[in-house]
Scaffold this motif. Structure first.
Motif, PDB file in Angstrom:
ATOM      1  N   MET A  53      19.522  -6.163 -32.286  1.00 49.29           N
ATOM      2  CA  MET A  53      18.117  -6.471 -31.508  1.00 49.29           C
ATOM      3  C   MET A  53      17.278  -5.117 -31.650  1.00 49.29           C
ATOM      4  N   SER A  54      16.289  -5.076 -32.547  1.00 51.28           N
ATOM      5  CA  SER A  54      15.490  -4.345 -33.201  1.00 51.28           C
ATOM      6  C   SER A  54      14.296  -3.626 -32.147  1.00 51.28           C
ATOM      7  N   ASP A  55      13.849  -4.200 -31.314  1.00 48.31           N
ATOM      8  CA  ASP A  55      12.727  -3.789 -30.667  1.00 48.31           C
ATOM      9  C   ASP A  55      12.675  -4.115 -29.128  1.00 48.31           C
ATOM     10  N   ASN A  56      12.695  -3.149 -28.353  1.00 45.57           N
ATOM     11  CA  ASN A  56      12.366  -3.581 -26.733  1.00 45.57           C
ATOM     12  C   ASN A  56      11.211  -2.512 -26.419  1.00 45.57           C
ATOM     13  N   THR A  57      10.326  -2.208 -27.272  1.00 49.30           N
ATOM     14  CA  THR A  57       9.367  -1.200 -26.779  1.00 49.30           C
ATOM     15  C   THR A  57       8.024  -1.995 -27.134  1.00 49.30           C
ATOM     16  N   PHE A  58       7.134  -1.613 -25.861  1.00 49.67           N
ATOM     17  CA  PHE A  58       5.766  -2.314 -25.879  1.00 49.67           C
ATOM     18  C   PHE A  58       4.779  -1.103 -25.830  1.00 49.67           C
ATOM     19  N   GLY A  59       3.841  -1.354 -26.708  1.00 45.76           N
ATOM     20  CA  GLY A  59       2.892  -0.202 -26.755  1.00 45.76           C
ATOM     21  C   GLY A  59       2.735   0.923 -27.830  1.00 45.76           C
ATOM     22  N   ARG A  60       1.793   1.660 -27.995  1.00 46.51           N
ATOM     23  CA  ARG A  60       1.688   2.738 -29.122  1.00 46.51           C
ATOM     24  C   ARG A  60       1.856   4.075 -28.579  1.00 46.51           C
ATOM     25  N   LEU A  61       0.804   4.564 -27.656  1.00 47.81           N
ATOM     26  CA  LEU A  61       0.820   5.585 -27.058  1.00 47.81           C
ATOM     27  C   LEU A  61       1.615   5.670 -25.600  1.00 47.81           C
ATOM     28  N   ILE A  62       1.128   4.950 -24.826  1.00 49.16           N
ATOM     29  CA  ILE A  62       1.882   4.590 -23.730  1.00 49.16           C
ATOM     30  C   ILE A  62       2.982   3.546 -24.110  1.00 49.16           C
ATOM     31  N   ARG A  63       4.046   3.833 -23.750  1.00 44.25           N
ATOM     32  CA  ARG A  63       5.125   2.877 -24.404  1.00 44.25           C
ATOM     33  C   ARG A  63       6.203   2.635 -23.379  1.00 44.25           C
ATOM     34  N   LEU A  64       6.505   1.330 -23.221  1.00 45.15           N
ATOM     35  CA  LEU A  64       7.401   0.679 -22.185  1.00 45.15           C
ATOM     36  C   LEU A  64       8.793   0.316 -22.979  1.00 45.15           C
ATOM     37  N   THR A  65       9.692   0.932 -22.866  1.00 46.36           N
ATOM     38  CA  THR A  65      10.861   0.557 -23.228  1.00 46.36           C
ATOM     39  C   THR A  65      11.930  -0.029 -22.256  1.00 46.36           C
ATOM     40  N   THR A  66      12.364  -1.239 -22.115  1.00 40.75           N
ATOM     41  CA  THR A  66      13.194  -1.862 -21.245  1.00 40.75           C
ATOM     42  C   THR A  66      14.593  -2.078 -21.853  1.00 40.75           C
ATOM     43  N   PHE A  67      15.509  -1.925 -20.869  1.00 41.89           N
ATOM     44  CA  PHE A  67      17.041  -2.234 -21.226  1.00 41.89           C
ATOM     45  C   PHE A  67      17.620  -3.091 -19.989  1.00 41.89           C
ATOM     46  N   GLY A  68      18.691  -3.754 -20.340  1.00 41.77           N
ATOM     47  CA  GLY A  68      19.484  -4.448 -19.160  1.00 41.77           C
ATOM     48  C   GLY A  68      19.359  -5.811 -19.047  1.00 41.77           C
ATOM     49  N   GLU A  69      20.655  -6.545 -18.694  1.00 42.52           N
ATOM     50  CA  GLU A  69      20.773  -7.882 -18.591  1.00 42.52           C
ATOM     51  C   GLU A  69      21.017  -8.224 -17.404  1.00 42.52           C
ATOM     52  N   SER A  70      20.605  -9.442 -17.042  1.00 41.87           N
ATOM     53  CA  SER A  70      20.448 -10.052 -15.677  1.00 41.87           C
ATOM     54  C   SER A  70      21.855  -9.832 -15.060  1.00 41.87           C
ATOM     55  N   HIS A  71      22.794 -10.004 -15.355  1.00 44.33           N
ATOM     56  CA  HIS A  71      24.144  -9.655 -14.643  1.00 44.33           C
ATOM     57  C   HIS A  71      24.911  -8.556 -15.295  1.00 44.33           C
ATOM     58  N   GLY A  72      24.390  -7.536 -15.601  1.00 41.20           N
ATOM     59  CA  GLY A  72      25.145  -6.369 -15.894  1.00 41.20           C
ATOM     60  C   GLY A  72      25.000  -5.308 -14.837  1.00 41.20           C
ATOM     61  N   GLU A  73      25.166  -4.125 -15.066  1.00 43.02           N
ATOM     62  CA  GLU A  73      25.229  -3.022 -13.981  1.00 43.02           C
ATOM     63  C   GLU A  73      23.535  -3.012 -13.655  1.00 43.02           C
ATOM     64  N   ALA A  74      22.788  -2.656 -14.178  1.00 41.28           N
ATOM     65  CA  ALA A  74      21.394  -2.632 -13.877  1.00 41.28           C
ATOM     66  C   ALA A  74      20.403  -2.885 -15.135  1.00 41.28           C
TER      67      ALA A  74
END
Lengths: 355, 355, 355, 355
Positions: free
Chosen positions: A1-22
């Motif tokens: 999976m190569s991309d989990n980041t939104f935005g260019r200067l202000i950037r939100l990167t997310t991680f996590g699965e619905s049934h994992g730890e967090a």
């Protein structure tokens, strides 16, 4: 999976699965000196949470966000804001009998084709729960936009065949529908209740408006403001279309109808209509940004459907569990969040070139 | 202006104004060993060129592209492909009498608000001529996609009130309409001729399909294939909306109607419908990608409109000159190009994670 | 703060301050199907941890990493790998008497100039503790590199005036020095003990080698492998210089001395020397990559120094507390980590263009 | 080839091979309203041009740059600045007899390993001629920096065994050496002439200083100013090492020697020394930035060397032609350019977060 980041200067990167730890993420490139209004953030996150409206799923998640960095004495420091949201309500057993079947309308099949490995519990990264991280990031960005007088609001304006008309715009709109007050409110509720009673689901349209806009955000070619908004909002699960201003209606119009003419009023230029939806040539014109977003019906339904399983055999599936009969309602706070992320990002980009 | 680059691994950067020396750009990250079919590239570029169809502007541009690097003995070397397109047909005088007026529906006002400086000749970076660079980059990407058996085609399926129905899909579609053969073809032509005879313009809808798709392109969260396509296509001037598969229609449907059920056929899984438009959870499912794009009527019309000038005074404007009565036709090759750019980029990204 | 992300396809984003709740980050773009060897990861992280060597600080941190996502049944899934490292040993009071003084050689002054807001406890984002996240990300990347037969190792080869010579290269090197076995080992230890006994600190040189390299990683212009390595390693605190192969020595040589000539051996081309340090024109040539990194003496010393405080008054400062007398030792695992991150990233990029 | 772009907000993308039609590029993200001083740009480019100094190659290239966009009435408009430099002096025949041999110290072998396809005329993208595009982009950035009072200058401070000492810093330094005035000037010239007369080449050290710096450019973790400078300068061909301030010398020092202590002087804080080279914790401290860069001897020498050819056979090579005996001289304007690019980029980034 190569991309989990939104935005260019202000950037939100997310991680996590619905049934994992967090789940969690990082908001990077966020300016220092913004006061963190936790009540507002919790309010925004509460609206996204399953169980927040009587027309939604009965599944309840706590969605308590823990901010781990980047905030000191209630103010952002400019450092990256790390956060996590622990998973608590995990009914993995709900998924046992459908674990090896591809749910129609879900990412199960494509996920399997792409990765060859799949966590069958709740959809992995394709889970709607991932959007909790986006709502957190979006709420932070809204705090930044508010300092500039910019407000973001969204609401449901159509459910199935019922379409709202003649409404006033004063968000945030209340549960159960997150819709503006209108004559068709009851009909929209009925569409959902009827679908639900028939073990089915129904689609809807979300409208989003940005008020208090400044002119000049966005770029003329690659970083058009509407292009970035479209990309960000199309990245919300179940969204199948987006239009700005007169949108698809513009396709059947004449230029003389659709152009927004101008006049000076009280010393400043104003547009006599807003068919453009606030964006001209990719750049905000100071008018309200107006978008409408098509949300498909929730694919999880308790009606028997034909499908295929991981062993590539024909089978049938009934997706039981606590699903939203109209996922458009739940999309409302996520649309607001993605809109806020794009606008805050462009605000920072514009600042880099100001003066 | 902070951004003139499209793509992530395969990246197209464009430069140039419609009335400057030249436009051009760089295609970077393009694989080596792709044979450059100049006839195909010229064909694609000719379709975009003003004057290419009897229903379009009479303005004629040569659009000869000069490849400056990255190709050796007719094959790409993997090095960046620099190219320029000289400007030759520059009727700057056409713009003299409207130089200081903001044309309704154009980027003039927003451009001025953003940059404070504006080259009044033809719209600067907001000019449609910038798309010639995109069509060149897109044609290169189509050559790459063809090696994988993937084809991109677009056509006009509605003009004003006239909407095509019951058409077969066999692009590339011929001039003058770049539309599939259908009963409503004449009615669509009439809409344009009528608008033109009344010094007005008319909007339209472009449909784009990708055939021969592989499953597995796209990411589940931030780099969704439909999100990237939406962002790329919304970055085309005059586009005001986009939908995938059943699109806005899905908003009024039940889940049981809209889900694409599955069955094994001849040993492989197939979908029994394509309401998803070929993309599920942001990842291609192997079905044709189907998009519809709303294009507003050309804003340049020779009907008097109210506007404001740079001195912030009320005035009127009549935009004379050689303008397309239906810019949707001209959008067709650009939609194909942006689609090809996104798909080729995702193909490269997917390769990075294969095996 | 606009940037806390390393890498292009495989990207490590870090967050956290040394005295906040937790540090952590996201490893995104990491391939699926890599077995997570937690023993190896813990080994790498243990080497970085304060208190890990008798020549280092007595301060002890636990550095227990919690993986929150992206791993299922011990294998990476391709989803982003979120992780946190809780802060436990926080002697904030150590900083009380120097809170408003700019420590010479530290980022205190520049941080204050840049952000106007400063968390005085431990240096904020400039804290060495941030590197724990890099060592975690680097260890993941090493697991990927090992599948290709590539190994990364670093060691201390000079401390103050004592320089190692005639050593063999068989990392990982053991505490207390993380240095290869050599005649000068004792002299290097002495340099540290002497500095420590005088309340002072001492600098050192770290050498890093990559063995089992493949040819072809890196790009000829903007993404040169040595350029990316230099950028990544210079981003480690206290590093003041880096050289590849013959490095600064090459500046005093003739071309006939410095060129690496070639010969066929056992059917494959080999270089007769390695003055290039394994990289030619920005691209790996298959030889070992050899880098030497200059690390300045720890700036925190318990000797009185002249400085200025936040009120912009002259003052003196004695930085007490549990500081490393030779920070070069502690840099060893971080150099390994940053090297592994760059190489794994380039491996993925190369795959996107293979075949 | 996946990357030919430098920078983050201000981005230079280059294209072109030394023996193709033209080189060129795009400077994107450049602010509007900067006056284009063509005399200054030509001066910078003339310094890089082969044949510009009596100690360099006799090969002469014209290096006339043609600006194609982004400038109107002598001012930048904010639009991307496209430019090309036509190739005119192409002695491809010089390369005929060595076309299939890997030149020692050159990228020939690695280029072939990576791409499998190689334009043997002059090194493809690895050619030093590519740096003409960087010097153009750097000169534009210098114009921007000058508006802030920031100046960049570089000079040769060592050639072979001869090292400059006791010099004053008043760039730009004149030909033939581009070195500061010093007692060892003649000895440095002699090193080059001696190498040249023996058909050999010799290495050198370039020093670069930035004066008039503001404090606060750079980031504490991933976007450290020194890390970005190191990455940018290591991307110049033949550079094998870089150090900041006391650099490698710091590795043998005590903390009490190397720390820069502070005092108030005339109401503002000053550092009593500049061992940091102007950057602390990745952020500029307002002092001059001081870097020293190791440049290897030109690999092209007319002395017989052992090598291998494309058929993987042993052979010998004598690289005739018009090569620089000391490529360090030619690196001077390129070092200045890359330094200016990084600083201008960080200046824009800092503006995005100011106020």
């Amino acid at each position: 999976m190569s991309d989990n980041t939104f935005g260019r200067l202000i950037r939100l990167t997310t991680f996590g699965e619905s049934h994992g730890e967090a789940l969690g993420g990082v908001v990077d490139g966020f300016p220092s000196g913004v006061a963190i209004d936790m009540d507002f953030i919790r309010f925004r996150m509460a609206r996204r949470r399953p169980g927040s409206t009587s027309l939604g799923t009965k599944r309840s998640e706590s969605d308590d966000v823990e901010i781990l960095s980047g905030v000191y004495n209630g103010m952002t420091t400019g450092a990256p804001i790390g956060f996590i949201i622990r998973n608590t309500s995990q009914h993995s057993s709900d998924y046992d009998d459908i674990a090896d079947k591809f749910r129609p309308g879900h990412a199960d099949y494509t996920y399997q084709m792409k990765y060859g490995i799949r966590d069958p519990r709740g959809g992995g990264r394709s889970s709607g729960r991932e959007t909790s991280c986006r709502v957190f990031g979006g709420a932070l960005c809204e705090l930044l936009l508010r300092k500039e007088g910019i407000s973001v609001g969204a609401g449901v304006v159509a459910v199935g065949k019922a379409k709202a008309s003649g409404y006033e715009w004063n968000p945030p709109f209340p549960p159960p529908l997150y819709a503006p007050s209108c004559i068709e409110y009851g009909a929209m509720e009925d569409e959902i209740r009827r679908a639900q009673s028939e073990s089915d689901s129904v689609g809807g349209i979300v409208e989003c408006r940005v008020t208090g806009m400044v002119a000049g955000l966005g770029e003329p070619a690659a970083g058009k403001l509407d292009a970035d908004l479209a990309g960000a909002i199309m990245s919300i699960g179940a969204v199948k279309g987006i239009e700005f201003g007169s949108g698809f209606e513009a396709a059947s119009r004449r230029g003389s109808e659709n152009n927004d003419q101008m006049r000076m009023e009280e010393g400043r230029p104003v547009f006599l209509s807003n068919n453009a939806g606030g964006i001209l040539g990719g750049i905000s014109n100071g008018n309200d940004i107006i978008m409408r977003i098509a949300v498909k019906p929730t694919p999880s339904i308790a009606i028997e459907q034909k499908t295929v399983n991981a062993a590539m055999e024909n089978t049938e599936i009934i997706v039981r569990g606590r699903h939203d009969p109209c996922i458009a309602i739940r999309a409302v706070p996520v649309v607001e969040a993605m809109t806020a992320l794009v606008l805050a990002d462009h605000l920072c980009i514009a600042r880099a070139y100001a003066g």
